[in-house]
Enzyme design. Structure first.
Site, PDB file in Angstrom:
ATOM      1  N   ASP A   8       0.838  -1.191   0.000  1.00  0.00           N
ATOM      2  CA  ASP A   8       0.000   0.000   0.000  1.00  0.00           C
ATOM      3  C   ASP A   8       0.879   1.250   0.000  1.00  0.00           C
ATOM      4  O   ASP A   8       2.087   1.169   0.255  1.00  0.00           O
ATOM      5  CB  ASP A   8      -0.902  -0.039   1.244  1.00  0.00           C
ATOM      6  CG  ASP A   8      -1.873   1.120   1.316  1.00  0.00           C
ATOM      7  OD1 ASP A   8      -2.459   1.474   0.288  1.00  0.00           O
ATOM      8  OD2 ASP A   8      -2.032   1.684   2.418  1.00  0.00           O
ATOM      9  N   ASP A  10      -0.293   5.053   1.110  1.00  0.00           N
ATOM     10  CA  ASP A  10      -0.499   6.033   2.184  1.00  0.00           C
ATOM     11  C   ASP A  10      -0.531   5.351   3.539  1.00  0.00           C
ATOM     12  O   ASP A  10      -1.266   4.383   3.751  1.00  0.00           O
ATOM     13  CB  ASP A  10      -1.791   6.816   1.931  1.00  0.00           C
ATOM     14  CG  ASP A  10      -1.669   7.702   0.696  1.00  0.00           C
ATOM     15  OD1 ASP A  10      -0.851   8.630   0.733  1.00  0.00           O
ATOM     16  OD2 ASP A  10      -2.354   7.432  -0.296  1.00  0.00           O
TER      17      ASP A  10
END
Length: 249
Positions: A8, A10
């Site tokens: 991922d 953020d």
């Protein structure tokens, strides 16, 4: 054998547009070792070029080919379905992916209603989308996120009025759907058994990995805390403070 990695963005690699401590060295180590890598985001409004530029500006070079977004996954999903016309509520990056996949973007008898992220949401869009879904168009959401920074409405919130009017829920492409994880695996030619997913959110990243049969690593540098683990009926395989401390890849 080294694991492939789905990671991922953020809360794992970036906070806003700043690299999280240790993220640069972590990414550069994976790239130097030729690790199969997908940097995966639910956010559909940026292209891989946009994301590459975001990381370059933050101070690390990542090949454009490493990025995979919910817009790309939505196009890959729709290519497997019947029909080639879509009514789209979303920004240029989503429209670009659908055009590239051979779809016609139209408000005349579409086969699909596709909702992504946009700041230009209005009454006409809701009415058109609801009418098309009621008439039988397939209802597709790029991701289930209800809001972004500063309570900015996100895809799930834009879908909500259409759901209420029609009584139909969209098929959600992005995390926690296992579909986007499977599509990311296909992109790099990897298998679930040989891949780990790294995320900061138990209810999206870790749940998606769990549902797709991957090993999961929760980092505590973003959304979820260690206390949150007790609140969900599944467990990450590993928990680390941040990517800098991951020692199993």
């Amino acid at each position: 054998m080294s694991k492939a990695v789905i990671c991922d963005i953020d809360g794992v690699l970036l906070h806003d547009n700043q690299l999280i401590d240790g993220a640069k060295a972590f990414i550069e180590r994976l790239l130097a070792n030729d690790t199969k890598l997908v940097i995966l985001t639910n956010y559909p409004a940026q292209t891989p070029q946009d994301l590459q530029n975001r990381f370059q500006t933050a101070g690390v070079d990542i090949p454009e080919s490493c990025f995979y977004t919910s817009a790309m996954a939505t196009a890959d999903f729709l290519k497997r379905q019947e029909g080639n016309k879509a009514y789209v509520i979303g920004e240029g990056a989503l429209i670009h992916e659908l055009y590239s996949a051979g779809f016609t973007i139209t408000d005349i008898n579409p086969d699909f209603v596709v909702v992504g992220e946009t700041k230009n949401y209005n009454w006409n869009m809701i009415q058109h989308a609801a009418k098309f879904v009621a008439q039988g168009a397939q209802f597709i959401a790029t991701n289930p996120d209800t809001h972004g920074p500063n309570m900015s409405p996100a895809c799930g919130s834009l879908c909500a009025p259409i759901e209420r009017i029609t009584g139909r829920e969209p098929f959600v492409v992005g995390k926690p759907s296992a579909w986007i994880v499977r599509a990311a695996l296909n992109k790099i030619g990897a298998h679930a058994d040989d891949t780990v997913i790294i995320g900061d959110n138990l209810r999206t990243d870790i749940l998606a990995g769990f549902q797709a049969g991957l090993e999961t690593i929760l980092v505590l540098s973003g959304v979820s805390s260690e206390a949150d683990i007790e609140m969900v009926p599944f467990r990450p395989n590993y928990v680390f403070p941040n990517v800098a401390t991951i020692d199993i890849i």
